[in-house]
Every structure is written in structure tokens, then in C-alpha cells.
Design a protein around this motif. Structure first.
Motif, PDB file in Angstrom:
ATOM      1  N   ALA A 175      27.811 -21.330 -40.645  1.00  0.00           N
ATOM      2  CA  ALA A 175      28.690 -20.602 -40.390  1.00  0.00           C
ATOM      3  C   ALA A 175      28.366 -18.746 -40.869  1.00  0.00           C
ATOM      4  CB  ALA A 175      29.716 -20.461 -41.851  1.00  0.00           C
ATOM      5  N   ARG A 176      28.349 -18.108 -40.468  1.00  0.00           N
ATOM      6  CA  ARG A 176      27.971 -16.357 -40.422  1.00  0.00           C
ATOM      7  C   ARG A 176      28.631 -15.819 -41.234  1.00  0.00           C
ATOM      8  NH1 ARG A 176      24.970 -14.274 -34.963  1.00  0.00           N
ATOM      9  NH2 ARG A 176      24.695 -12.328 -37.190  1.00  0.00           N
ATOM     10  N   GLY A 177      29.670 -15.840 -41.236  1.00  0.00           N
ATOM     11  CA  GLY A 177      30.467 -15.654 -42.663  1.00  0.00           C
ATOM     12  C   GLY A 177      32.016 -16.198 -42.991  1.00  0.00           C
ATOM     13  N   VAL A 178      32.824 -15.139 -43.541  1.00  0.00           N
ATOM     14  CA  VAL A 178      34.181 -16.130 -43.865  1.00  0.00           C
ATOM     15  C   VAL A 178      35.178 -15.435 -43.759  1.00  0.00           C
ATOM     16  CG1 VAL A 178      35.401 -16.230 -46.131  1.00  0.00           C
ATOM     17  CG2 VAL A 178      32.381 -17.057 -46.318  1.00  0.00           C
ATOM     18  N   THR A 179      36.613 -15.242 -43.468  1.00  0.00           N
ATOM     19  CA  THR A 179      37.313 -14.526 -43.552  1.00  0.00           C
ATOM     20  C   THR A 179      38.750 -15.312 -44.818  1.00  0.00           C
ATOM     21  OG1 THR A 179      37.049 -14.343 -40.853  1.00  0.00           O
ATOM     22  CG2 THR A 179      39.461 -13.880 -41.650  1.00  0.00           C
ATOM     23  N   LEU A 180      39.329 -14.129 -44.994  1.00  0.00           N
ATOM     24  CA  LEU A 180      40.489 -14.522 -46.504  1.00  0.00           C
ATOM     25  C   LEU A 180      41.483 -14.527 -45.493  1.00  0.00           C
ATOM     26  CD1 LEU A 180      39.291 -13.459 -49.811  1.00  0.00           C
ATOM     27  CD2 LEU A 180      38.761 -15.498 -48.189  1.00  0.00           C
ATOM     28  N   VAL A 181      42.184 -15.625 -45.372  1.00  0.00           N
ATOM     29  CA  VAL A 181      43.849 -14.974 -44.258  1.00  0.00           C
ATOM     30  C   VAL A 181      45.189 -14.854 -45.702  1.00  0.00           C
ATOM     31  CG1 VAL A 181      42.571 -14.590 -42.106  1.00  0.00           C
ATOM     32  CG2 VAL A 181      43.844 -16.744 -42.741  1.00  0.00           C
ATOM     33  N   THR A 182      46.243 -14.937 -45.694  1.00  0.00           N
ATOM     34  CA  THR A 182      47.054 -15.683 -45.647  1.00  0.00           C
ATOM     35  C   THR A 182      47.837 -16.170 -44.781  1.00  0.00           C
ATOM     36  OG1 THR A 182      49.267 -15.294 -47.501  1.00  0.00           O
ATOM     37  CG2 THR A 182      48.603 -13.317 -46.711  1.00  0.00           C
ATOM     38  N   ALA A 183      48.713 -17.129 -45.539  1.00  0.00           N
ATOM     39  CA  ALA A 183      49.378 -18.092 -43.936  1.00  0.00           C
ATOM     40  C   ALA A 183      51.169 -16.916 -45.101  1.00  0.00           C
ATOM     41  CB  ALA A 183      50.059 -19.145 -44.486  1.00  0.00           C
ATOM     42  N   HIS A 184      51.293 -16.710 -46.318  1.00  0.00           N
ATOM     43  CA  HIS A 184      52.687 -16.425 -45.935  1.00  0.00           C
ATOM     44  C   HIS A 184      53.012 -15.221 -44.924  1.00  0.00           C
ATOM     45  CE1 HIS A 184      55.550 -15.288 -48.989  1.00  0.00           C
ATOM     46  NE2 HIS A 184      55.557 -14.589 -49.034  1.00  0.00           N
ATOM     47  N   THR A 185      54.079 -14.610 -44.476  1.00  0.00           N
ATOM     48  CA  THR A 185      54.706 -14.004 -43.788  1.00  0.00           C
ATOM     49  C   THR A 185      55.737 -12.988 -43.967  1.00  0.00           C
ATOM     50  OG1 THR A 185      56.145 -15.815 -42.168  1.00  0.00           O
ATOM     51  CG2 THR A 185      54.060 -15.646 -41.046  1.00  0.00           C
ATOM     52  N   GLU A 186      55.668 -12.597 -45.075  1.00  0.00           N
ATOM     53  CA  GLU A 186      56.917 -11.957 -45.556  1.00  0.00           C
ATOM     54  C   GLU A 186      56.475 -10.044 -44.807  1.00  0.00           C
ATOM     55  OE1 GLU A 186      57.163 -10.793 -49.665  1.00  0.00           O
ATOM     56  OE2 GLU A 186      58.813 -12.386 -50.165  1.00  0.00           O
ATOM     57  N   ASP A 187      54.866 -10.210 -45.081  1.00  0.00           N
ATOM     58  CA  ASP A 187      54.810  -8.648 -44.956  1.00  0.00           C
ATOM     59  C   ASP A 187      54.596  -8.511 -43.611  1.00  0.00           C
ATOM     60  OD1 ASP A 187      52.638  -9.610 -44.208  1.00  0.00           O
ATOM     61  OD2 ASP A 187      51.470  -8.650 -45.251  1.00  0.00           O
ATOM     62  N   ASP A 188      55.508  -9.519 -42.764  1.00  0.00           N
ATOM     63  CA  ASP A 188      55.434  -8.892 -41.182  1.00  0.00           C
ATOM     64  C   ASP A 188      54.688  -8.579 -40.287  1.00  0.00           C
ATOM     65  OD1 ASP A 188      58.017 -10.006 -40.457  1.00  0.00           O
ATOM     66  OD2 ASP A 188      58.945  -8.617 -41.183  1.00  0.00           O
ATOM     67  N   SER A 189      53.321  -8.177 -41.194  1.00  0.00           N
ATOM     68  CA  SER A 189      51.680  -8.037 -40.383  1.00  0.00           C
ATOM     69  C   SER A 189      51.833  -9.255 -39.567  1.00  0.00           C
ATOM     70  CB  SER A 189      51.316  -7.327 -41.217  1.00  0.00           C
ATOM     71  OG  SER A 189      50.162  -9.640 -42.072  1.00  0.00           O
ATOM     72  N   SER A 190      50.485  -9.173 -37.863  1.00  0.00           N
ATOM     73  CA  SER A 190      50.430 -10.001 -37.341  1.00  0.00           C
ATOM     74  C   SER A 190      48.818 -10.326 -37.521  1.00  0.00           C
ATOM     75  CB  SER A 190      50.625  -9.489 -35.795  1.00  0.00           C
ATOM     76  OG  SER A 190      50.004  -8.666 -35.823  1.00  0.00           O
ATOM     77  N   GLY A 233      45.054 -21.396 -30.445  1.00  0.00           N
ATOM     78  CA  GLY A 233      44.154 -20.587 -30.232  1.00  0.00           C
ATOM     79  C   GLY A 233      42.065 -21.197 -29.999  1.00  0.00           C
ATOM     80  N   GLY A 234      42.361 -22.434 -29.866  1.00  0.00           N
ATOM     81  CA  GLY A 234      40.822 -22.830 -29.198  1.00  0.00           C
ATOM     82  C   GLY A 234      40.189 -23.574 -30.281  1.00  0.00           C
ATOM     83  N   MET A 235      40.474 -23.971 -31.619  1.00  0.00           N
ATOM     84  CA  MET A 235      39.838 -24.211 -32.532  1.00  0.00           C
ATOM     85  C   MET A 235      40.422 -25.754 -31.776  1.00  0.00           C
ATOM     86  SD  MET A 235      39.802 -24.574 -36.548  1.00  0.00           S
ATOM     87  CE  MET A 235      38.972 -22.560 -36.285  1.00  0.00           C
ATOM     88  N   ARG A 236      38.985 -26.719 -32.329  1.00  0.00           N
ATOM     89  CA  ARG A 236      38.635 -27.751 -32.070  1.00  0.00           C
ATOM     90  C   ARG A 236      39.735 -29.252 -32.835  1.00  0.00           C
ATOM     91  NH1 ARG A 236      34.699 -31.065 -34.204  1.00  0.00           N
ATOM     92  NH2 ARG A 236      33.390 -29.699 -35.686  1.00  0.00           N
ATOM     93  N   ASN A 263      45.851 -12.159 -35.424  1.00  0.00           N
ATOM     94  CA  ASN A 263      45.510 -13.143 -34.880  1.00  0.00           C
ATOM     95  C   ASN A 263      44.918 -14.613 -34.702  1.00  0.00           C
ATOM     96  OD1 ASN A 263      44.316 -13.246 -32.293  1.00  0.00           O
ATOM     97  ND2 ASN A 263      43.369 -11.154 -32.087  1.00  0.00           N
ATOM     98  N   TRP A 264      45.576 -14.866 -34.365  1.00  0.00           N
ATOM     99  CA  TRP A 264      45.441 -16.730 -35.215  1.00  0.00           C
ATOM    100  C   TRP A 264      44.414 -17.019 -33.837  1.00  0.00           C
ATOM    101  CZ3 TRP A 264      45.873 -19.087 -39.702  1.00  0.00           C
ATOM    102  CH2 TRP A 264      46.700 -18.263 -39.377  1.00  0.00           C
ATOM    103  N   ALA A 265      43.690 -16.676 -32.263  1.00  0.00           N
ATOM    104  CA  ALA A 265      43.233 -16.652 -31.424  1.00  0.00           C
ATOM    105  C   ALA A 265      41.818 -16.378 -31.944  1.00  0.00           C
ATOM    106  CB  ALA A 265      43.611 -16.887 -30.111  1.00  0.00           C
ATOM    107  N   ALA A 266      41.854 -15.138 -32.301  1.00  0.00           N
ATOM    108  CA  ALA A 266      40.100 -15.075 -32.555  1.00  0.00           C
ATOM    109  C   ALA A 266      39.713 -15.260 -34.368  1.00  0.00           C
ATOM    110  CB  ALA A 266      40.741 -13.513 -33.235  1.00  0.00           C
ATOM    111  N   LEU A 267      41.063 -16.329 -34.953  1.00  0.00           N
ATOM    112  CA  LEU A 267      39.878 -16.441 -35.967  1.00  0.00           C
ATOM    113  C   LEU A 267      39.636 -17.672 -35.666  1.00  0.00           C
ATOM    114  CD1 LEU A 267      42.919 -16.169 -38.709  1.00  0.00           C
ATOM    115  CD2 LEU A 267      40.821 -15.161 -38.693  1.00  0.00           C
TER     116      LEU A 267
END
Ligand code: SAH
Length: 255
Positions: free
Chosen positions: A136-151, A183-186, A153-157
């Protein structure tokens, strides 16, 4: 005459994970405003301060953010040293910036103090390396909470090759799974779900992407919990030592 506000990260729960800077700010505080994910044990560092609980759980379901803003401002304008204590790090899904902006606009000096964010603490406390040479060359912190309506890109993740650290995901497990699968994750991608990270009551549920929602149901996973999704989630000390059987959760399927 304005006082000052310290916006302090209290870390994930273990009071020993407070920074020295946080302890110093608490020692000077006259007023401490505390969120409910903060372990009250950290208040031993401010025995004489006035403590105000502004958490969004508990009896009062939601303290409006505007009320918190006004309260900080009121005390600062009285010349008080205010510590605003937030769980984890104040600027990781903590609305820290909103509070800094509000106070700065009103002429109140603010200082931010880092805290250890729950995702990092959760990984470490079950021996999962978030980055790993060759894996793993990196880490991505995301929130699953959708209140702020920002989208997001799950396929990229799904295809990014980084470890995903998902905050506020317990109620969104099926959405997260479906988005990543689409998004294509196994389906067999390892997942670790860590409840109450760094606290004595910490529990970890190991599974894979396909089965994670059912595994969490069987495990009765509760908030607060962090989801770690990625190859590294299968590399913890617990998975290696056969603890899985003891925990009676869905097995991790390695590639
Ligand atoms: N600012 C905080 C995050 C606040 S958002 C930080 O940096 O950690 C709240 C989310 O954080 C929860 O829904 C959960 O996903 C996570 N969280 C906070 N404390 C946690 C803990 N002790 N164990 C597991 N997850 C935690």
C-alpha cells in the motif's frame, strides 16, 4: 479584551494519546468545551476549569454548531482562555476550520493543536500498517457521511491502490460496499472494522468487502468505529495468530 481559544484534538480515546501541547493548553484553560467522543478522563488536566459538554449525542441530541460558536465567542470576549476539545484531530472530519474561521472573523486569537485521529489509532492498535512497502503506497481518509453533499469518486478510491480509512461508516456499510464493488474493487479485499479504538473496550471485526455488512451485523458493531479497507487489513497480528476463530467473525480471505 479578547481571550484566546485553543482548538485541541483529544485523540481517539486513550487519555495517554493526548499530546503534551494539549495537556499544556488544558492546564491554562478557564473554560473547556468538550465533545462527546472525548474521553472525560482527560479533564484531570484541567481540574479548576469550567467544563461545558457540547456533544451531539447523549441527552441533548444535537448542540447546534452556531450555539457552540457563540459560546466560544462569549467566553473569549470575557477575556477567558477557552479550550475547545474535539475527538481525534480537530481538522479531520471535525469542523475545526469552521470554528477557526468564525473566531478569526470576530477577532479572537485561535490556536490549533493536533490530536491523533481515530483512523491512525485504530490501525495501530490492532497492528495494521496503513502503508506497507510493496502493498500500500498510500492512505485515503474518507467519510461515509453524506450530509455535506460533496461527492466522492468511489471508482477512483476502489482502484487507487491506497488503504481506505472510512469514518462515520457504521450505518453506511452496504453503501460503501456497493460503491466499491461497482467501482471495481475485488470482493475479497480485506476489511477490518474497529470499534472504540484505543479504549479498553476496543473490538475488531475482520471480514472482506463482500461480507463486511453481514459480519458487522453478526458482530453487533457499534459506532464509533473505523473501517479499514485494503490489502493491509489482512496483515494484523490478530489475523496472523488465528484470533479470528475466537472472535467468531467472517474469515479474511487473502488473495
Ligand atoms: N475528528 C475525529 C473524527 C470525528 S468524526 C478524528 O480525527 O478521529 C466521528 C467518527 O470518527 C466516528 O463516526 C468514527 O468513525 C470515528 N471515531 C472517533 N473515535 C473513534 C474511536 N475511538 N474508535 C473508532 N472510531 C472512532
Amino acid at each position: 479584551m479578547n481571550g484566546k481559544v485553543w482548538l485541541v484534538g483529544a485523540g481517539p480515546g486513550d487519555p495517554e494519546l493526548l499530546t503534551l501541547k494539549a495537556v499544556k493548553a488544558l492546564a491554562q484553560a478557564e473554560v473547556v468545551m468538550i465533545d462527546d467522543l472525548v474521553n472525560p478522563q482527560v479533564l484531570e488536566h484541567c481540574p479548576t476549569a469550567r467544563v461545558i459538554r457540547v456533544g451531539k449525542r447523549g441527552g441533548c441530541r444535537s448542540t447546534p454548531q452556531t450555539f457552540i460558536h457563540r459560546l466560544m465567542l462569549r467566553y473569549a470576549r470575557q477575556g477567558k482562555c477557552v479550550v475547545r476539545l474535539k475527538g481525534g484531530d480537530p481538522c479531520i472530519f471535525g469542523r475545526g476550520t469552521e470554528e477557526v474561521d468564525w473566531l478569526s472573523q470576530h477577532g479572537v486569537p485561535v490556536e490549533l493543536v493536533n490530536g491523533i485521529t481515530a483512523g491512525l489509532a485504530g490501525a495501530t492498535s490492532c497492528g495494521i500498517p496503513l502503508t506497507l512497502r510493496g502493498v500500500a503506497r498510500g492512505v485515503t481518509l474518507v467519510t461515509a457521511h453524506t450530509e455535506d453533499d460533496s461527492s466522492l469518486n468511489w471508482a477512483a478510491l476502489a482502484q487507487g491502490g491506497t488503504t481506505l480509512v472510512v469514518y462515520m461508516g457504521v450505518a453506511k456499510l452496504s453503501d460503501v460496499r456497493d460503491s466499491l464493488l461497482a467501482g471495481g474493487m475485488r470482493a475479497a479485499m480485506p476489511v477490518a472494522m474497529i470499534e472504540n479504538a484505543s479504549l479498553p473496550e476496543q473490538r475488531t471485526c475482520y471480514s472482506d468487502l463482500q461480507q463486511m455488512q453481514q459480519a458487522a451485523l453478526d458482530f453487533q458493531l457499534k459506532s464509533p468505529a473505523i473501517l479499514l479497507i485494503g490489502e493491509v487489513a489482512g496483515r494484523s497480528a490478530a489475523t496472523a495468530s488465528g484470533l479470528l476463530e475466537e472472535l467468531r467473525v467472517a474469515p479474511v480471505r487473502m488473495a
